[in-house]
Write a protein that holds these residues in place. Structure first.
Motif, mmCIF file in Angstrom:
data_model
loop_
_atom_site.group_PDB
_atom_site.id
_atom_site.type_symbol
_atom_site.label_atom_id
_atom_site.label_comp_id
_atom_site.label_asym_id
_atom_site.label_seq_id
_atom_site.Cartn_x
_atom_site.Cartn_y
_atom_site.Cartn_z
ATOM 1 N N VAL A 220 4.410 -15.924 -22.626
ATOM 2 C CA VAL A 220 3.310 -15.582 -21.719
ATOM 3 C C VAL A 220 2.563 -16.834 -21.279
ATOM 4 O O VAL A 220 2.246 -17.015 -20.103
ATOM 5 C CB VAL A 220 2.354 -14.576 -22.404
ATOM 6 N N GLY A 221 2.302 -17.717 -22.237
ATOM 7 C CA GLY A 221 1.608 -18.948 -21.895
ATOM 8 C C GLY A 221 2.483 -19.926 -21.136
ATOM 9 O O GLY A 221 2.021 -20.575 -20.187
ATOM 10 N N ALA A 222 3.748 -20.016 -21.532
ATOM 11 C CA ALA A 222 4.643 -21.021 -20.955
ATOM 12 C C ALA A 222 4.897 -20.796 -19.472
ATOM 13 O O ALA A 222 5.063 -21.755 -18.714
ATOM 14 C CB ALA A 222 5.964 -21.035 -21.720
ATOM 15 N N ILE A 223 4.958 -19.519 -19.051
ATOM 16 C CA ILE A 223 5.247 -19.253 -17.637
ATOM 17 C C ILE A 223 4.053 -18.620 -16.920
ATOM 18 O O ILE A 223 4.201 -17.979 -15.891
ATOM 19 C CB ILE A 223 6.526 -18.407 -17.462
ATOM 20 N N LYS A 224 2.860 -18.799 -17.522
ATOM 21 C CA LYS A 224 1.574 -18.470 -16.872
ATOM 22 C C LYS A 224 1.414 -16.985 -16.529
ATOM 23 O O LYS A 224 0.781 -16.629 -15.521
ATOM 24 C CB LYS A 224 1.376 -19.337 -15.621
ATOM 25 N N LEU A 225 1.941 -16.108 -17.378
ATOM 26 C CA LEU A 225 1.873 -14.681 -17.084
ATOM 27 C C LEU A 225 0.466 -14.122 -17.200
ATOM 28 O O LEU A 225 0.168 -13.059 -16.625
ATOM 29 C CB LEU A 225 2.809 -13.903 -18.024
ATOM 30 N N ASN A 226 -0.429 -14.807 -17.922
ATOM 31 C CA ASN A 226 -1.803 -14.307 -18.036
ATOM 32 C C ASN A 226 -2.517 -14.277 -16.691
ATOM 33 O O ASN A 226 -3.572 -13.633 -16.560
ATOM 34 C CB ASN A 226 -2.597 -15.158 -19.034
ATOM 35 N N GLU A 227 -1.970 -14.951 -15.698
ATOM 36 C CA GLU A 227 -2.556 -14.893 -14.366
ATOM 37 C C GLU A 227 -2.416 -13.508 -13.745
ATOM 38 O O GLU A 227 -3.181 -13.159 -12.842
ATOM 39 C CB GLU A 227 -1.902 -15.943 -13.461
ATOM 40 N N VAL A 228 -1.454 -12.718 -14.233
ATOM 41 C CA VAL A 228 -1.241 -11.384 -13.658
ATOM 42 C C VAL A 228 -1.377 -10.260 -14.686
ATOM 43 O O VAL A 228 -1.500 -9.091 -14.315
ATOM 44 C CB VAL A 228 0.142 -11.291 -12.964
ATOM 45 N N LEU A 229 -1.367 -10.572 -15.974
ATOM 46 C CA LEU A 229 -1.503 -9.558 -17.016
ATOM 47 C C LEU A 229 -2.979 -9.262 -17.301
ATOM 48 O O LEU A 229 -3.865 -10.050 -16.977
ATOM 49 C CB LEU A 229 -0.822 -10.034 -18.299
ATOM 50 N N LYS A 230 -3.231 -8.097 -17.954
ATOM 51 C CA LYS A 230 -4.600 -7.725 -18.343
ATOM 52 C C LYS A 230 -4.703 -7.298 -19.808
ATOM 53 O O LYS A 230 -5.757 -7.444 -20.419
ATOM 54 C CB LYS A 230 -5.112 -6.591 -17.457
ATOM 55 N N TYR A 231 -3.611 -6.727 -20.340
ATOM 56 C CA TYR A 231 -3.662 -6.159 -21.691
ATOM 57 C C TYR A 231 -2.541 -6.723 -22.554
ATOM 58 O O TYR A 231 -1.422 -6.943 -22.074
ATOM 59 C CB TYR A 231 -3.531 -4.628 -21.636
ATOM 60 N N HIS A 232 -2.839 -6.902 -23.832
ATOM 61 C CA HIS A 232 -1.870 -7.447 -24.782
ATOM 62 C C HIS A 232 -1.950 -6.635 -26.074
ATOM 63 O O HIS A 232 -3.004 -6.624 -26.724
ATOM 64 C CB HIS A 232 -2.174 -8.919 -25.067
ATOM 65 N N THR A 233 -0.865 -5.971 -26.427
ATOM 66 C CA THR A 233 -0.850 -5.144 -27.632
ATOM 67 C C THR A 233 -0.108 -5.873 -28.735
ATOM 68 O O THR A 233 1.125 -5.983 -28.722
ATOM 69 C CB THR A 233 -0.180 -3.782 -27.359
ATOM 70 N N ASP A 234 -0.890 -6.375 -29.695
ATOM 71 C CA ASP A 234 -0.330 -7.194 -30.778
ATOM 72 C C ASP A 234 0.122 -6.275 -31.907
ATOM 73 O O ASP A 234 -0.586 -6.064 -32.895
ATOM 74 C CB ASP A 234 -1.376 -8.187 -31.269
#
Length: 346
Positions: A220-234
């Motif tokens: 997620v960090g390596a390809i900058k997905l947080n720019e389009v994501l909103k939720y993360h289920t750990d």
């Protein structure tokens, strides 16, 4: 006069030849260049912290007998499904790839990717390496010189619009998946499992072609997905497996001292580094999500146990399906895998 000239030429040539013969063997040996490929950006930790430092160590310790070139996802040799094939064909010498893509390449290995088998990368990686070392992976790496096998930490569900608080929340979503075991889990819960290389995920999320991704904080960090994501289920639900393999002809054609160097710097030598690598890589992606104010949903151990029980029929069905892919005793291998992971986890 001609005789003297020829004699001088002869003596000069003889002296030069003697000088070459007197040089240390390492200086007159031909340089061996290793073409190393992987399917991620050149800024990813697999290259920055693992492959490049290893290759530089080979070059230094061999006094330049070994050189290298790394081909990442932005090169013609960086296609995800081709990594193992390129090594087998001798197109590249070494490759790092994802064991689950393409499906059916490493079915024994895929068992370690089943839900709730691996929570920590160091335990999963050591278990997988022991399974290989003790010949319990069905010979599926017989075409290669295996340099390393590993898993990542237990991974997450990352979504754009719908938070995943229960497994049932996956129903109807299109989720990018890293391999067949995760595909089976997603489809069991009514989601559509979509296979695609990392280079395509961002655009697919941005355009709504997929609703989320099953992966690590790291990717997620390596390809900058947080720019389009909103939720993360750990939920630490599954862990994908990776291989680093070498063309056996390349390895066998090396002088013995270089083969020894390869052996001493891979395999067991990597195992103690895997956990810290993944801690570092995952931390960056998670911190970025937190800094953006995104919701991180932590799934408790009690809830994870409930989910594991819910997924038992899916696990049994997946193991049974592996028989048609050449896995003779999938249930036995599954139990052995879990036993080894627990041993190394504790």
């Amino acid at each position: 006069m001609a005789f003297k000239t020829n004699r001088r030429t002869f003596l000069a040539g003889t002296a030069a030849a003697a000088g070459v013969l007197a040089m240390p063997a390492v200086l007159r040996a031909e340089t061996i260049k290793l073409d190393i490929s992987h399917y991620l950006p050149p800024t990813h930790g697999f290259e920055v912290d693992m492959l490049r430092p290893w290759a530089e160590e080979l070059r230094e310790k061999s006094d330049g007998q070994i050189d290298f070139e790394i081909h990442a996802a932005n090169s013609a040799l960086g296609k995800l499904p081709r990594q193992a094939d390129q090594v087998r064909a001798g197109v590249t010498d070494v490759a790092l790839g994802l064991a689950g893509i393409p499906r059916g390449r490493f079915p024994h290995t895929s068992i370690i990717e089943l839900p709730f088998v691996v929570e920590r990368a160091e335990a999963g990686s050591r278990a997988l390496w022991e399974l290989y070392q003790t010949n319990q992976l069905g010979g599926e790496y017989d075409d290669f010189k295996v340099l390393g096998l590993m898993t990542h930490h237990g991974a997450l569900f990352h979504t754009v619009d719908r938070p995943i608080r229960e497994l049932s929340d996956l129903k109807g979503l299109r989720i990018r998946s890293p391999g067949p075991a995760v595909n089976a889990m997603l489809e069991f819960e009514g989601a559509s499992a979509i296979g695609m290389p990392p280079s395509q995920i961002y655009e697919a999320l941005q355009k709504g072609a997929i609703d989320g991704v099953a992966t690590t904080w790291d990717l997620v960090g390596a390809i900058k997905l947080n720019e389009v994501l909103k939720y993360h289920t750990d939920a630490r639900v599954y862990a994908a497996a990776f291989y680093v393999v070498m063309n056996p002809r390349t390895y066998q054609n090396m002088p013995e001292n270089l083969r020894t160097l390869i052996d001493e710097t891979t395999g067991e030598a990597w195992q103690s580094k895997i956990g810290p690598w993944w801690d570092k890589w995952d931390a960056a992606g998670k911190q970025d999500a937190i800094d953006r104010g995104q919701e991180v949903i932590e799934i408790s151990d009690a809830k994870r146990d409930e989910w594991r029980q819910q997924l038992e029929p899916m696990i049994d069905s997946y193991l049974e399906s592996l028989k048609s892919e050449g896995v003779e005793n999938p249930q036995e291998l599954y139990e052995k895998t879990r036993e080894l992971v627990q041993k190394y986890q504790s």
